[in-house]
Design a protein around this motif. Structure first.
Motif, PDB file in Angstrom:
ATOM      1  N   VAL A 117       9.120  -7.355  -5.161  1.00  0.00           N
ATOM      2  CA  VAL A 117       9.001  -6.491  -3.983  1.00  0.00           C
ATOM      3  C   VAL A 117       8.537  -5.114  -4.472  1.00  0.00           C
ATOM      4  CG1 VAL A 117      10.287  -5.390  -2.105  1.00  0.00           C
ATOM      5  CG2 VAL A 117      10.944  -7.679  -2.896  1.00  0.00           C
ATOM      6  N   ILE A 118       7.622  -4.496  -3.726  1.00  0.00           N
ATOM      7  CA  ILE A 118       7.230  -3.126  -4.070  1.00  0.00           C
ATOM      8  C   ILE A 118       8.318  -2.185  -3.586  1.00  0.00           C
ATOM      9  CG2 ILE A 118       5.578  -1.274  -3.592  1.00  0.00           C
ATOM     10  CD1 ILE A 118       3.377  -3.312  -3.573  1.00  0.00           C
ATOM     11  N   THR A 119       8.940  -1.458  -4.514  1.00  0.00           N
ATOM     12  CA  THR A 119      10.046  -0.574  -4.131  1.00  0.00           C
ATOM     13  C   THR A 119       9.576   0.843  -3.848  1.00  0.00           C
ATOM     14  OG1 THR A 119      10.465  -0.221  -6.479  1.00  0.00           O
ATOM     15  CG2 THR A 119      11.802  -1.888  -5.376  1.00  0.00           C
ATOM     16  N   SER A 120       8.465   1.245  -4.442  1.00  0.00           N
ATOM     17  CA  SER A 120       7.895   2.544  -4.083  1.00  0.00           C
ATOM     18  C   SER A 120       6.426   2.543  -4.454  1.00  0.00           C
ATOM     19  CB  SER A 120       8.625   3.692  -4.787  1.00  0.00           C
ATOM     20  OG  SER A 120       8.460   3.602  -6.172  1.00  0.00           O
ATOM     21  N   MET A 121       5.657   3.385  -3.766  1.00  0.00           N
ATOM     22  CA  MET A 121       4.204   3.333  -3.925  1.00  0.00           C
ATOM     23  C   MET A 121       3.577   4.667  -3.568  1.00  0.00           C
ATOM     24  SD  MET A 121       1.718   0.557  -2.280  1.00  0.00           S
ATOM     25  CE  MET A 121      -0.018   0.790  -2.045  1.00  0.00           C
ATOM     26  N   VAL A 122       2.539   5.040  -4.332  1.00  0.00           N
ATOM     27  CA  VAL A 122       1.735   6.220  -4.004  1.00  0.00           C
ATOM     28  C   VAL A 122       0.376   5.688  -3.584  1.00  0.00           C
ATOM     29  CG1 VAL A 122       0.821   8.412  -4.865  1.00  0.00           C
ATOM     30  CG2 VAL A 122       2.900   7.454  -5.874  1.00  0.00           C
ATOM     31  N   ALA A 123      -0.119   6.122  -2.436  1.00  0.00           N
ATOM     32  CA  ALA A 123      -1.420   5.650  -1.962  1.00  0.00           C
ATOM     33  C   ALA A 123      -2.483   5.916  -3.023  1.00  0.00           C
ATOM     34  CB  ALA A 123      -1.790   6.356  -0.666  1.00  0.00           C
ATOM     35  N   ALA A 124      -3.466   5.029  -3.135  1.00  0.00           N
ATOM     36  CA  ALA A 124      -4.554   5.233  -4.094  1.00  0.00           C
ATOM     37  C   ALA A 124      -5.257   6.540  -3.760  1.00  0.00           C
ATOM     38  CB  ALA A 124      -5.532   4.074  -4.032  1.00  0.00           C
ATOM     39  N   PRO A 125      -5.539   7.354  -4.782  1.00  0.00           N
ATOM     40  CA  PRO A 125      -6.130   8.665  -4.522  1.00  0.00           C
ATOM     41  C   PRO A 125      -7.623   8.548  -4.256  1.00  0.00           C
ATOM     42  CG  PRO A 125      -5.938   8.312  -6.874  1.00  0.00           C
ATOM     43  CD  PRO A 125      -5.360   7.092  -6.213  1.00  0.00           C
ATOM     44  N   PRO A 126      -8.193   9.566  -3.623  1.00  0.00           N
ATOM     45  CA  PRO A 126      -9.649   9.589  -3.521  1.00  0.00           C
ATOM     46  C   PRO A 126     -10.204   9.730  -4.929  1.00  0.00           C
ATOM     47  CG  PRO A 126      -8.723  11.700  -2.861  1.00  0.00           C
ATOM     48  CD  PRO A 126      -7.573  10.773  -3.107  1.00  0.00           C
TER      49      PRO A 126
ATOM     50  N   SER B 122       3.834   2.356 -23.389  1.00  0.00           N
ATOM     51  CA  SER B 122       2.422   1.985 -23.247  1.00  0.00           C
ATOM     52  C   SER B 122       1.988   2.220 -21.811  1.00  0.00           C
ATOM     53  CB  SER B 122       2.218   0.505 -23.602  1.00  0.00           C
ATOM     54  OG  SER B 122       2.831  -0.314 -22.628  1.00  0.00           O
ATOM     55  N   VAL B 123       0.679   2.310 -21.602  1.00  0.00           N
ATOM     56  CA  VAL B 123       0.150   2.409 -20.240  1.00  0.00           C
ATOM     57  C   VAL B 123      -1.297   1.937 -20.229  1.00  0.00           C
ATOM     58  CG1 VAL B 123      -0.685   4.821 -20.402  1.00  0.00           C
ATOM     59  CG2 VAL B 123      -0.024   3.868 -18.180  1.00  0.00           C
ATOM     60  N   ILE B 124      -1.669   1.294 -19.147  1.00  0.00           N
ATOM     61  CA  ILE B 124      -3.063   0.885 -18.950  1.00  0.00           C
ATOM     62  C   ILE B 124      -3.815   2.096 -18.390  1.00  0.00           C
ATOM     63  CG2 ILE B 124      -4.574  -0.612 -17.576  1.00  0.00           C
ATOM     64  CD1 ILE B 124      -2.266  -2.702 -17.653  1.00  0.00           C
ATOM     65  N   THR B 125      -4.910   2.470 -19.061  1.00  0.00           N
ATOM     66  CA  THR B 125      -5.655   3.652 -18.587  1.00  0.00           C
ATOM     67  C   THR B 125      -6.867   3.256 -17.747  1.00  0.00           C
ATOM     68  OG1 THR B 125      -6.884   3.718 -20.676  1.00  0.00           O
ATOM     69  CG2 THR B 125      -4.907   5.093 -20.530  1.00  0.00           C
ATOM     70  N   SER B 126      -7.284   1.991 -17.860  1.00  0.00           N
ATOM     71  CA  SER B 126      -8.368   1.493 -17.021  1.00  0.00           C
ATOM     72  C   SER B 126      -8.186  -0.010 -16.819  1.00  0.00           C
ATOM     73  CB  SER B 126      -9.730   1.771 -17.675  1.00  0.00           C
ATOM     74  OG  SER B 126     -10.762   1.264 -16.848  1.00  0.00           O
ATOM     75  N   PRO B 127      -8.049  -0.500 -15.575  1.00  0.00           N
ATOM     76  CA  PRO B 127      -8.109   0.299 -14.365  1.00  0.00           C
ATOM     77  C   PRO B 127      -6.863   1.172 -14.201  1.00  0.00           C
ATOM     78  CG  PRO B 127      -7.496  -1.945 -13.829  1.00  0.00           C
ATOM     79  CD  PRO B 127      -7.826  -1.928 -15.294  1.00  0.00           C
ATOM     80  N   SER B 128      -7.022   2.209 -13.396  1.00  0.00           N
ATOM     81  CA  SER B 128      -5.948   3.143 -13.073  1.00  0.00           C
ATOM     82  C   SER B 128      -6.418   3.839 -11.794  1.00  0.00           C
ATOM     83  CB  SER B 128      -5.764   4.140 -14.215  1.00  0.00           C
ATOM     84  OG  SER B 128      -6.952   4.883 -14.410  1.00  0.00           O
ATOM     85  N   PRO B 129      -5.575   4.655 -11.175  1.00  0.00           N
ATOM     86  CA  PRO B 129      -6.041   5.325  -9.956  1.00  0.00           C
ATOM     87  C   PRO B 129      -7.349   6.085 -10.179  1.00  0.00           C
ATOM     88  CG  PRO B 129      -3.681   5.528 -10.140  1.00  0.00           C
ATOM     89  CD  PRO B 129      -4.147   4.881 -11.421  1.00  0.00           C
ATOM     90  N   GLU B 130      -7.509   6.655 -11.397  1.00  0.00           N
ATOM     91  CA  GLU B 130      -8.743   7.387 -11.686  1.00  0.00           C
ATOM     92  C   GLU B 130      -9.906   6.467 -12.008  1.00  0.00           C
ATOM     93  OE1 GLU B 130      -5.733   8.006 -13.074  1.00  0.00           O
ATOM     94  OE2 GLU B 130      -5.533  10.091 -13.717  1.00  0.00           O
TER      95      GLU B 130
ATOM     96  N   GLY C 131     -10.540  -2.708  -4.790  1.00  0.00           N
ATOM     97  CA  GLY C 131     -10.784  -2.215  -6.152  1.00  0.00           C
ATOM     98  C   GLY C 131     -10.076  -0.905  -6.444  1.00  0.00           C
ATOM     99  N   SER C 132      -9.512  -0.245  -5.426  1.00  0.00           N
ATOM    100  CA  SER C 132      -8.768   0.991  -5.680  1.00  0.00           C
ATOM    101  C   SER C 132      -7.436   0.616  -6.347  1.00  0.00           C
ATOM    102  CB  SER C 132      -8.527   1.754  -4.378  1.00  0.00           C
ATOM    103  OG  SER C 132      -7.679   1.005  -3.533  1.00  0.00           O
ATOM    104  N   VAL C 133      -6.813   1.596  -7.001  1.00  0.00           N
ATOM    105  CA  VAL C 133      -5.609   1.324  -7.779  1.00  0.00           C
ATOM    106  C   VAL C 133      -4.500   2.285  -7.359  1.00  0.00           C
ATOM    107  CG1 VAL C 133      -4.637   1.248 -10.108  1.00  0.00           C
ATOM    108  CG2 VAL C 133      -7.004   0.522  -9.723  1.00  0.00           C
ATOM    109  N   SER C 134      -3.313   1.751  -7.068  1.00  0.00           N
ATOM    110  CA  SER C 134      -2.182   2.576  -6.637  1.00  0.00           C
ATOM    111  C   SER C 134      -1.058   2.516  -7.662  1.00  0.00           C
ATOM    112  CB  SER C 134      -1.610   2.073  -5.312  1.00  0.00           C
ATOM    113  OG  SER C 134      -2.628   1.849  -4.367  1.00  0.00           O
ATOM    114  N   ASN C 135      -0.349   3.639  -7.779  1.00  0.00           N
ATOM    115  CA  ASN C 135       0.858   3.696  -8.602  1.00  0.00           C
ATOM    116  C   ASN C 135       2.004   3.090  -7.798  1.00  0.00           C
ATOM    117  OD1 ASN C 135       3.022   4.391 -10.239  1.00  0.00           O
ATOM    118  ND2 ASN C 135       2.858   6.596  -9.864  1.00  0.00           N
TER     119      ASN C 135
END
Lengths: 301, 428
Positions: free
Chosen positions: A197-206, B301-309, B420-424
């Motif tokens: 389950v997604i517990t928290s999320m930030v919308a994808a940025p422009p 560790s962290v994936i840098t691509s893909p990523s929100p940027e 294709g967009s990426v969210s945290n």
């Protein structure tokens, strides 16, 4: 603070280091630099330890501390130590450490009173570090303890009375014992996919935009100096500083004549609204840079 | 130039006419840009820069990145701190390659701004429980035998805004208090031998020459192990932001212990418990107790691509093959494995290392992914040479609660959306 030095340990330390290092040379092998004299060390050796080592002669009372605090600290930390804006609070928060939103202050979190003396002396007031006399540091330390209900209003702090001050959270700290987690390197069927389950999320940025072309600034030195040394107080009107762009306030001041404003910015001055430190506290600035900053400030009205 | 116009491809010629006509017209440039990209620059046309001369040597005596890379910048988060003098900026991890962070992009953290120090006026004092207290100039320091090592530098608050849930928009802000450089200087052990340390000594206070007089207590064990007094980074003298002319580097440890603008080392027999090792940089647990001297930066560790940027977009938008890459590091040594999950941690595949694998250094990993175009949950999980496996959020919170601020090294999740967009995100 300087420790007692054992006269015999040249050889001992050599052997000690031999056992812990692959390459080892005798003390003074290179002979670079110059010996540090006791006087030179005393000028820089400012640290204080929980056992009181490093505390200088002198004393200060809660009563004296209140005056200095109001003058030099309250503008950022608040009259009751509650913190102004995003500046840190120095008091309050007792019993909140297990709360959802703990409030960490000298009274609620710090383990040692020596840290308070040491830090005020080395780093505060923020814009003029190491400007306080030892007695003033004693008085301010006493006053911050008083703001935290840890001493009475007639308390006087010195090397002796320091020994009786025990901060309430003193026993809550323990040495690093991590690792404190033990994940395993599972590769297949590590969890039930339907349980995710997604517990928290930030919308994808422009998408990140290319940085805007730098706008040509007529007075680049002024702007750079302002940002570095003046914005701290003049952006938000800290401590009575006239705010950048407040045309009325600046028009009033300009009546004194530009040269007075320049001189006051360079040499510092105590006005009715507060203290303007010499060059904003950035003494490494040249007079020309400060003048450029004043011009920049006047241009913004 | 004009007499050469007969050699121009027809499209280029049209563009020139168009440009002439639209001179002085607002918006002309934008239209021309599109026209340029589509008409004149692509084969079979030959672009103008291939048929002309550029500026000569010493146009920039100290070179700068291409202006087309202007978006690659350190950035800050305004609400984190009261002002920019005691504040932090973040490294743009998504745009970096390999493992070395260019000096101008190394994250910044100061407590009293950047002091401007003339190296000829700087002094390093070493005193306390030693037989020869000394004062060194920079020239003195640079005469000692030197070493160069690639080591990461990380603020222990890296990712600290995510303890309670996903909060930051991109990898620059979730993981960007992290950099890695080749550092050059003198081993602290060399200097300690020179001054002759009292065998009863067990701690060293390191102190900066900036207005905050930044100070941290360092155990003798670390000082004799691999601590370095460095004056250079990535082949040149330190940047002012990084402690010019000299700083301490404690490889693998909290960035805050790597005191910048180093002016003093005092040898003693107890820790000092200064502000940055009591009020700050202690880790509050759910039961109200707090860990102190939590120096090591644990495996992460962290994936840098893909990523929100770095969304999956552009020409390759939609399903297809992608190279997924990122960074792993551990303050306890070398990275041993990095595993990648595309389904939120149900199954994992081991990634390859695409850089050298140095101890206490960033290590770059990559793995090919055939994306089917449906939403996916990407995670990376690193293992270091001690066998420690990067924890999940659930494990970390069970051990510490959510108020530790520092040392958050949990497995991070990026949600790749169908477009294709990426969210945290954080997931159960």
């Amino acid at each position: 603070m300087q420790m007692a030095v054992c006269p015999m340990f040249r050889l001992a330390s050599f052997l000690f280091l031999m056992s812990s290092l692959s390459v080892s040379a005798e003390p003074g092998y290179y002979g670079y630099g110059k010996p540090a004299s006791a006087e030179e060390v005393a000028g820089w050796d400012i640290d204080v330890r929980p056992d009181g080592l490093g505390l200088p002669d002198g004393s200060g009372s809660v009563e004296d501390g209140e005056w200095i605090y109001e003058e030099q600290c309250a503008e950022c930390h608040g009259s009751f130590g509650e913190g102004v804006g995003r500046y840190p609070a120095l008091a309050g928060g007792e019993g909140t450490l297990t709360d959802d939103r703990p409030h960490r202050t000298v009274g609620s979190y710090w383990p040692h009173a020596s840290t308070l003396w040491d830090y005020i002396h080395r780093a505060m007031p923020y814009t003029a570090p190491e400007s306080l006399e030892d007695d003033e540091v004693y008085a301010l330390t006493a006053y911050v303890l008083y703001l935290n209900d840890l001493v009475e209003d007639d308390f006087v702090l010195d090397r002796e009375s320091f020994k009786d001050v025990v901060l309430p959270n003193n026993r809550s700290f323990f040495r690093d014992d991590r690792p404190d987690t033990s994940n395993t390197r599972c590769m297949e069927n590590c969890k039930d996919p339907s349980s995710i389950v997604i517990t928290s999320m930030v919308a994808a940025p422009p998408p990140v935009q290319a940085a805007p072309e730098p706008v040509a600034v007529a007075n680049e030195t002024g702007l750079a100096t302002y940002r570095k040394a003046c914005a701290l107080c003049h952006d938000g009107g800290i401590g009575g500083a006239p705010t950048l762009g407040d045309a009325e306030a600046w028009a009033q001041r300009q009546k004194k004549g530009i040269s007075t404003l320049m001189a006051n910015a360079i040499n510092g001055f105590q006005g009715e609204d507060g203290v303007m430190p010499p060059k904003g506290g950035f003494l490494a600035l040249s007079n020309e840079e400060v003048e450029a900053a004043v011009n920049y400030m006047l241009e913004q009205n | 130039m004009d007499d050469k116009s007969k050699k121009l491809a027809p499209a280029e010629l049209n563009r020139r006419k168009f440009l002439m006509n639209s001179m002085g017209l607002v918006g002309g440039a934008a239209v021309a840009k599109t026209a340029m990209a589509e008409e004149a620059f692509l084969p079979p046309a030959v672009p103008s820069w291939t048929r002309s001369l550029g500026p000569g040597v010493l146009t920039n005596p100290y070179g700068q990145p291409s202006k087309f890379e202007a978006h690659v910048q350190r950035r800050n988060v305004e609400w984190l701190t009261a002002d920019k003098i005691a504040s932090i900026s973040f490294t743009p991890l998504a745009d970096l390659k390999g493992i070395i962070t260019p000096s101008g992009l190394v994250f910044e953290r100061y407590h009293a701004g950047i002091p401007e120090i003339d190296p000829s006026k700087h002094r390093l004092m070493i005193h306390g429980m030693v037989s020869n207290p000394i004062i060194l100039t920079m020239d003195d320091l640079m005469r000692f035998p030197s070493v160069s090592r690639i080591r990461f530098l990380e603020c222990p608050a890296n990712g600290g805004m995510e303890w309670r849930g996903a909060q930051m928009e991109g990898v620059q802000f979730t993981h960007g208090m992290l950099s890695c450089c080749e550092w050059t200087g003198v081993l602290l052990s060399t200097i300690l031998e020179e001054v002759g340390v009292d065998p009863r000594a067990s701690w060293i206070l390191a102190e900066g020459a900036d207005g905050s007089h930044m100070s941290r207590s360092i155990p003798m064990e670390k000082a004799l192990d691999d601590a370095m007094i460095v004056y250079a980074q990535n082949g040149e003298m330190l940047r002012p932001e990084q402690g010019y002319p000299v700083r301490l580097i404690n490889p693998g440890w909290e960035g805050n212990t790597c005191v910048k603008w180093l002016r003093r080392l005092e040898i003693g027999d107890k820790p000092w418990y200064h502000r940055e090792e009591t009020s700050k940089y202690t880790d509050l647990l759910a039961d109200g107790r707090a860990r102190e001297f939590t120096y090591e930066q644990e495996c992460n560790s962290v994936i840098t691509s893909p990523s929100p940027e770095k969304p999956l977009s552009g020409k390759g938008k939609g399903k297809g093959k992608y190279w997924v890459e990122g960074l792993a590091w551990s303050g306890r040594g070398r990275i041993k494995h990095v595993d990648i999950s595309f389904d939120g941690g149900v199954s994992w595949r081991e990634a390859k290392f695409t850089s050298v694998v140095e101890p206490k250094s960033l290590t770059r990993f990559g793995i090919e992914w055939d994306w089917d175009g449906s939403p996916a949950m990407l995670q990376s999980r690193s293992v270091d040479e001690t066998g420690y496996v990067q924890p999940t959020y659930a494990q970390l919170r069970a051990a510490r609660g959510t108020n530790s601020i520092y040392h958050k090294n949990a497995i991070h999740t990026w949600k790749v959306n169908a477009d294709g967009s990426v969210s945290n995100v954080q997931i159960s």
